[in-house]
Design a protein around this motif. Sequence first.
Motif, PDB file in Angstrom:
ATOM      1  N   THR A 209       0.821  -1.217   0.000  1.00  0.00           N
ATOM      2  CA  THR A 209       0.000   0.000   0.000  1.00  0.00           C
ATOM      3  C   THR A 209       0.853   1.265   0.000  1.00  0.00           C
ATOM      4  OG1 THR A 209      -0.068   0.157   2.411  1.00  0.00           O
ATOM      5  CG2 THR A 209      -1.745  -1.219   1.351  1.00  0.00           C
ATOM      6  N   GLY A 210       2.110   1.156   0.403  1.00  0.00           N
ATOM      7  CA  GLY A 210       2.981   2.324   0.473  1.00  0.00           C
ATOM      8  C   GLY A 210       2.885   3.073   1.791  1.00  0.00           C
ATOM      9  N   ALA A 211       2.085   2.573   2.741  1.00  0.00           N
ATOM     10  CA  ALA A 211       1.870   3.298   4.003  1.00  0.00           C
ATOM     11  C   ALA A 211       3.157   3.469   4.800  1.00  0.00           C
ATOM     12  CB  ALA A 211       0.819   2.567   4.843  1.00  0.00           C
ATOM     13  N   THR A 212       3.958   2.410   4.895  1.00  0.00           N
ATOM     14  CA  THR A 212       5.201   2.478   5.669  1.00  0.00           C
ATOM     15  C   THR A 212       6.169   3.485   5.067  1.00  0.00           C
ATOM     16  OG1 THR A 212       4.996   0.199   6.442  1.00  0.00           O
ATOM     17  CG2 THR A 212       7.202   1.157   6.457  1.00  0.00           C
ATOM     18  N   LEU A 213       6.338   3.426   3.751  1.00  0.00           N
ATOM     19  CA  LEU A 213       7.255   4.343   3.082  1.00  0.00           C
ATOM     20  C   LEU A 213       6.750   5.781   3.157  1.00  0.00           C
ATOM     21  CD1 LEU A 213       7.999   1.994   0.093  1.00  0.00           C
ATOM     22  CD2 LEU A 213       9.743   2.930   1.622  1.00  0.00           C
ATOM     23  N   GLU A 214       5.443   5.963   3.067  1.00  0.00           N
ATOM     24  CA  GLU A 214       4.869   7.296   3.188  1.00  0.00           C
ATOM     25  C   GLU A 214       5.158   7.888   4.565  1.00  0.00           C
ATOM     26  OE1 GLU A 214       0.440   9.380   3.295  1.00  0.00           O
ATOM     27  OE2 GLU A 214       0.645   7.355   2.498  1.00  0.00           O
ATOM     28  N   ALA A 215       5.006   7.069   5.600  1.00  0.00           N
ATOM     29  CA  ALA A 215       5.265   7.541   6.963  1.00  0.00           C
ATOM     30  C   ALA A 215       6.737   7.912   7.146  1.00  0.00           C
ATOM     31  CB  ALA A 215       4.857   6.465   7.967  1.00  0.00           C
ATOM     32  N   CYS A 216       7.636   7.084   6.602  1.00  0.00           N
ATOM     33  CA  CYS A 216       9.070   7.368   6.700  1.00  0.00           C
ATOM     34  C   CYS A 216       9.434   8.635   5.934  1.00  0.00           C
ATOM     35  CB  CYS A 216       9.874   6.190   6.145  1.00  0.00           C
ATOM     36  SG  CYS A 216       9.860   4.707   7.159  1.00  0.00           S
ATOM     37  N   ALA A 217       8.936   8.749   4.710  1.00  0.00           N
ATOM     38  CA  ALA A 217       9.254   9.906   3.873  1.00  0.00           C
ATOM     39  C   ALA A 217       8.761  11.199   4.513  1.00  0.00           C
ATOM     40  CB  ALA A 217       8.644   9.730   2.482  1.00  0.00           C
ATOM     41  N   SER A 218       7.590  11.165   5.119  1.00  0.00           N
ATOM     42  CA  SER A 218       7.048  12.358   5.769  1.00  0.00           C
ATOM     43  C   SER A 218       7.963  12.837   6.883  1.00  0.00           C
ATOM     44  CB  SER A 218       5.651  12.062   6.324  1.00  0.00           C
ATOM     45  OG  SER A 218       4.742  11.777   5.275  1.00  0.00           O
ATOM     46  N   GLN A 219       8.473  11.907   7.685  1.00  0.00           N
ATOM     47  CA  GLN A 219       9.373  12.277   8.778  1.00  0.00           C
ATOM     48  C   GLN A 219      10.681  12.856   8.245  1.00  0.00           C
ATOM     49  OE1 GLN A 219       8.855  12.352  12.051  1.00  0.00           O
ATOM     50  NE2 GLN A 219       6.761  11.618  11.811  1.00  0.00           N
ATOM     51  N   LEU A 220      11.205  12.254   7.207  1.00  0.00           N
ATOM     52  CA  LEU A 220      12.471  12.725   6.639  1.00  0.00           C
ATOM     53  C   LEU A 220      12.334  14.134   6.056  1.00  0.00           C
ATOM     54  CD1 LEU A 220      13.590   9.414   4.908  1.00  0.00           C
ATOM     55  CD2 LEU A 220      14.752  10.528   6.823  1.00  0.00           C
ATOM     56  N   LEU A 221      11.234  14.388   5.365  1.00  0.00           N
ATOM     57  CA  LEU A 221      11.024  15.713   4.784  1.00  0.00           C
ATOM     58  C   LEU A 221      10.808  16.766   5.867  1.00  0.00           C
ATOM     59  CD1 LEU A 221       8.790  14.631   1.777  1.00  0.00           C
ATOM     60  CD2 LEU A 221      11.070  15.639   1.628  1.00  0.00           C
ATOM     61  N   LYS A 222      10.077  16.413   6.912  1.00  0.00           N
ATOM     62  CA  LYS A 222       9.875  17.349   8.024  1.00  0.00           C
ATOM     63  C   LYS A 222      11.193  17.700   8.703  1.00  0.00           C
ATOM     64  CE  LYS A 222       5.186  15.840   9.243  1.00  0.00           C
ATOM     65  NZ  LYS A 222       4.383  15.093  10.256  1.00  0.00           N
TER      66      LYS A 222
END
Length: 237
Positions: A209-222
Amino acid sequence: METLLQFIKRACNNFVDLLYPVSCLGCSENLTPNEEILCVQCRVKLPVTDLTKTSSSGVALQFAGKVPLDFAYSYLVFSKKGIVQRLIHQIKYKGQKEAGAVLGRWFGYELKEKCQDIAEANLLIGVPLHPVRERQRGFNQSEWIAKGLSEALKIPVNTTALKRTRFEASQTRKGKGARWENVKDVFAIADAESIQGKRVILIDDVLTTGATLEACASQLLKAGCASVGVLTLAAAR
């Protein structure tokens, strides 16, 4: 009677066989000295994605409108009971971490040849496991895939910037909404200085679903990354 030298030699050979299997992980046939993890016949049958199309034929579309990514590519197509599922199972549950590095290296060479946007990246980061899970498994399969990619792409791996803060049960049987709820607050930045201003690539084994990668990417960008891209060994069909 076996001498001490013979015993040591046999033990060493058994250890090498464990790390570098002499049988194909796809069909169990013996490998030749020139073959790695897969025989020629099984490697030819690998369902490789078309990296000449934008982001592996639409892999990036899974993240559209959710998190801004530089790119998203997957190397193989994952299907139930297929060869890719067997490989992922061998890597994650049978201790064949070296197979993850080999497949990562093969993926990296394909990317180097076909995907010019990869060249601008500064760091590779494997999706972290919780320390409890990593102790249970003995390694993080995403970091081993990242090692192989690093060898081919000449981009260093960072294993300290991102951490998983909560132990969660397997997401294998969860739907898309449940997966997101399960991981949205699970990841945190442990070393912001090492990633600020950097073009980061997140690495995982299978994209569902991409949920895990989305959560990781959001933290990295923040935390101040200049950009985030995604590479996965496989993507579910």
